[in-house]
Design a protein around this motif. Sequence first.
Motif, PDB file in Angstrom:
ATOM      1  N   LEU A 161       0.800  -1.222   0.000  1.00 57.94           N
ATOM      2  CA  LEU A 161       0.000   0.000   0.000  1.00 57.94           C
ATOM      3  C   LEU A 161       0.840   1.283   0.000  1.00 57.94           C
ATOM      4  N   ARG A 162       1.882   1.314   0.841  1.00 57.41           N
ATOM      5  CA  ARG A 162       2.583   2.582   1.060  1.00 57.41           C
ATOM      6  C   ARG A 162       3.220   3.170  -0.193  1.00 57.41           C
ATOM      7  N   PRO A 163       4.084   2.416  -0.887  1.00 57.09           N
ATOM      8  CA  PRO A 163       4.737   3.061  -2.032  1.00 57.09           C
ATOM      9  C   PRO A 163       3.749   3.464  -3.119  1.00 57.09           C
ATOM     10  N   ILE A 164       2.617   2.758  -3.229  1.00 54.66           N
ATOM     11  CA  ILE A 164       1.766   2.978  -4.395  1.00 54.66           C
ATOM     12  C   ILE A 164       0.601   3.927  -4.155  1.00 54.66           C
ATOM     13  N   PHE A 165       0.292   4.253  -2.902  1.00 59.00           N
ATOM     14  CA  PHE A 165      -0.820   5.184  -2.672  1.00 59.00           C
ATOM     15  C   PHE A 165      -0.470   6.362  -1.764  1.00 59.00           C
ATOM     16  N   GLN A 166       0.736   6.390  -1.214  1.00 52.78           N
ATOM     17  CA  GLN A 166       1.099   7.511  -0.367  1.00 52.78           C
ATOM     18  C   GLN A 166       1.421   8.736  -1.245  1.00 52.78           C
ATOM     19  N   THR A 167       0.997   9.910  -0.785  1.00 51.29           N
ATOM     20  CA  THR A 167       1.192  11.146  -1.543  1.00 51.29           C
ATOM     21  C   THR A 167       2.661  11.324  -1.938  1.00 51.29           C
ATOM     22  N   ALA A 168       2.896  11.627  -3.218  1.00 52.81           N
ATOM     23  CA  ALA A 168       4.262  11.827  -3.706  1.00 52.81           C
ATOM     24  C   ALA A 168       4.223  12.862  -4.826  1.00 52.81           C
ATOM     25  N   PRO A 169       5.302  13.609  -5.022  1.00 54.02           N
ATOM     26  CA  PRO A 169       5.304  14.665  -6.037  1.00 54.02           C
ATOM     27  C   PRO A 169       5.226  14.130  -7.475  1.00 54.02           C
ATOM     28  N   THR A 170       5.854  12.998  -7.754  1.00 50.46           N
ATOM     29  CA  THR A 170       5.764  12.401  -9.085  1.00 50.46           C
ATOM     30  C   THR A 170       5.175  11.005  -8.928  1.00 50.46           C
ATOM     31  N   ASN A 171       5.041  10.301 -10.040  1.00 49.47           N
ATOM     32  CA  ASN A 171       4.416   8.976  -9.942  1.00 49.47           C
ATOM     33  C   ASN A 171       5.440   7.856 -10.038  1.00 49.47           C
ATOM     34  N   GLU A 172       6.601   8.019  -9.394  1.00 53.47           N
ATOM     35  CA  GLU A 172       7.633   6.992  -9.475  1.00 53.47           C
ATOM     36  C   GLU A 172       7.106   5.618  -9.028  1.00 53.47           C
ATOM     37  N   ASN A 173       6.259   5.575  -8.013  1.00 51.10           N
ATOM     38  CA  ASN A 173       5.614   4.323  -7.599  1.00 51.10           C
ATOM     39  C   ASN A 173       4.106   4.492  -7.483  1.00 51.10           C
ATOM     40  N   ASN A 174       3.700   5.697  -7.075  1.00 50.83           N
ATOM     41  CA  ASN A 174       2.279   6.034  -6.951  1.00 50.83           C
ATOM     42  C   ASN A 174       1.820   6.504  -8.329  1.00 50.83           C
ATOM     43  N   TYR A 175       1.587   5.518  -9.212  1.00 51.01           N
ATOM     44  CA  TYR A 175       1.422   5.823 -10.636  1.00 51.01           C
ATOM     45  C   TYR A 175       0.210   6.694 -10.941  1.00 51.01           C
ATOM     46  N   GLY A 176      -0.781   6.702 -10.047  1.00 51.16           N
ATOM     47  CA  GLY A 176      -1.990   7.485 -10.298  1.00 51.16           C
ATOM     48  C   GLY A 176      -2.059   8.770  -9.491  1.00 51.16           C
ATOM     49  N   TYR A 177      -0.944   9.149  -8.851  1.00 48.64           N
ATOM     50  CA  TYR A 177      -0.859  10.399  -8.059  1.00 48.64           C
ATOM     51  C   TYR A 177      -1.907  10.430  -6.961  1.00 48.64           C
ATOM     52  N   TYR A 178      -2.243   9.269  -6.417  1.00 52.12           N
ATOM     53  CA  TYR A 178      -3.246   9.194  -5.369  1.00 52.12           C
ATOM     54  C   TYR A 178      -2.783  10.025  -4.181  1.00 52.12           C
ATOM     55  N   SER A 179      -3.724  10.733  -3.567  1.00 54.24           N
ATOM     56  CA  SER A 179      -3.356  11.555  -2.412  1.00 54.24           C
ATOM     57  C   SER A 179      -4.563  11.713  -1.500  1.00 54.24           C
ATOM     58  N   ASN A 180      -4.401  11.259  -0.263  1.00 58.15           N
ATOM     59  CA  ASN A 180      -5.473  11.351   0.724  1.00 58.15           C
ATOM     60  C   ASN A 180      -4.794  11.545   2.076  1.00 58.15           C
ATOM     61  N   ALA A 181      -5.056  12.677   2.707  1.00 54.57           N
ATOM     62  CA  ALA A 181      -4.317  13.044   3.925  1.00 54.57           C
ATOM     63  C   ALA A 181      -4.487  12.006   5.028  1.00 54.57           C
TER      64      ALA A 181
END
Lengths: 524, 304
Positions: free
Chosen positions: A433-453
Amino acid sequence: MSNNRLPHAATVVALLALAAAGIGCGGRGQAPEATAPRDTLVFSAPADATTLDPHNTTDTESDQVIGMVFEGLLGFDDQMNIVGRLAERWNVESDGITWTFHLRRGVTFHDGSPFNAEAVRVSFARVLDPAQKHKRLSLFVMLDRVEAVDDFTVRFVTKYPFGAFEPTIAHISSTILSPAAMATHGAAFGTTATSTVGTGPYRVISWKRDQELVLERVEQHWRLTPPTRRIVYRPIPEGAARVLALEAGDVDVISRVPPPELDRLGASPAIAVTKTVSIGAQQFRFNVTKPPLNDRRVRQAISLAIDRRAIVDQLVQGFATPSTSALTPIMRGYAPLGEIARDLEKARQLLAEAGHPNGFPLKIATTPRYPMGVELAEAIAAQLRDVGIVSTIQVHDWATMVQFWAGLPPEKNPQELFIMGAGASTADADWGLRPIFQTAPTNENNYGYYSNAEFDDVITAAMRETDAARRQALYRRAQEIVYLEDPGAIWMYDNYYVIASRRGVSDLSPSALGVVTFERAVVR
Amino acid sequence: MRHAAAAVLRTVPTLLGVSVLVFLIMHAIPGDPAAIAAGLDASPETVAAIRESLGLNRPLHEQFGAFLSRTLRGDFGVSIRTGRPVIEEVAARMPYTLLLSVASVVLAALVGVTAGVVAAVRHQRWLDHVVMTLTLVAVSTPSYWLALMLMLVMAVWLGWLPAIGAATPRHFVLPVLTLGLQSAGEVARMTRATLLDVLGDEFLRAARARGVSSRRMLWRHALGNAAVPIATVLGLRIGGLLAGTVLVESVFAIPGLGRMMVDAVVARDFPMIQGGVLVVATSYVLINAATDVLAARLDPRLRT
């Protein structure tokens, strides 16, 4: 790598022809006789291992062989429980960052050199050295240092309390390499039979690329001496050819059974099909920066408009089961949240609330690299039409697809809804879960730019939580958010790992990681 | 001899052109070899590090210059995917592809020429029709389907031959049949057409009038004249087969060059693609040159 090299239609036609022609022809060796065990088993997968260096492997075929040749301090059993391997016991200090491992004595590497604390230290020093650019370095970013306390005690210190420490140490890339072989071969470790040296129950005795890789058991191995002396790994890229080779008796076990062949093989008295719940799941991920997908109600509506049951029944029957959460049930931290049933009424209502009562145009990107990748996109497009969403499907090859996921900022990424296979190789919620859905500036792992505080807070707390019950509660919350409330993807289905074997082959232990453990296998 | 030397010399600009073209195509199509090599869950630092270690962040002309100077020194670089020297990878696979191509061309020549001669001699008789029908079937059968059918019948049902692999000569029977029968169809049609052409020629009628036996006339005069187009077709086939064994190598799990190239393209393994293409192109060009030389030996008109 890919088992999808030929035009799809040609494959289907050929398989149909085979199915028609093959009915009633079980091949040779139908009745398993009470013969003595054979000393060789031949296993066939779609591709050869790319590397046997545990620090560089990123594909299942390589993992398959590495898992037989190398052992870690910890490992996974058949049910994905964590068990001691080269460590007899281990404990964590109350600070949550200091882990002490007491090593097994009397273990030797295949080259005769002794296994000890120094070997562990040197192995981890190799993968942790940024100058050596090993592909698995990113798995160990939480590690501060690894020290040999004495000959048979090792201390790991992490930069912060890390809840997924044990699954990380049980990961294939945490296995221990022979220090002598590392010194001799350097960066070429694991590129040939002779440069591949571990402590596992099998050692590599020859490796002809794309032809065959021969593994031979280690006599009087400390843990178990396998019943079958040799395992021959023979890659066959074509699915139909793999099945024929099994039926002809050229090979004993195959992986990645082509879906159209499953029923026929299952009905054959000469063949046994084994399915295992796996860590793998098929998703279509949302790029949440693209309007109207930035509205969570729209994403919920899309998720509700999909009939997962129908898709599984029609496209991947016997190979998958509809998802019940953001993780698969075998993974540590999984919370059962139930299948999402199709509800067009609710979907239309959500779209209307979001200001799209008549739907909107949508782009779906997919690749045939995933089994049924194109068919899945077509099914989704057809079902979304029922709520007014009109889709355009774009089919890309793997290399092109990967480019969209290589750390692009949102404004440079045209993808909207895109196919994605999930499968965290530590079988743990953190890596899942963490690498792929945690807020990140680019989509290096979070390919869909998911962001939820809230998700970010929960997932960070869970990562640092070492108490099992509190950790589980946090991951449950994280899955509720990303699976139901603010969907990051359409979770389609969880894959089974499917293998087929000749009758007479027994005690194969397929693992949720998509590999077979041959160490107890018997061939008659 | 001068002819042969000239033929070899002519290959140099061709090979240089091929290198430039492959290099440009590989860099023009989408796909980042470093990102693929690193795997999906790699960090951008890892990808950047791999890109740097491969020299992919340098300007194109520099990369090409480096590639060219390395290649001229005989250094083809190291495969991104497997970490082994390209020259070793190619050398390990070349024998399989070469054996497959040569064996299937020999098969094509034997079966094709025989069938073509038979059909020409029995022109418009039932044997001619049978041969022509069979060659039409051979030419139009998709080789993927033929491969699987041969496996099903010969390996699964009858159990006479192994289905896949490359360990013994028996393993090559089905792949060679798959590749060779299709070429045999082409060669047979070519042979028949050429022979019929020649058999109608003035000089043969003159020879017949001189009392030359019809067998001698067929083998020496007619076939001798038909040899040039047949040799040309076979030469082209061998070159085509070198590159076109991809499918057969995949189906029969033979570790040849074609399969290696497919894996390399999927992974955008630049050094491997460049090395592989260069080897295949060199072989193709050399075979063409050899065919030219051979044609010149067979046909005095081409000796200039």
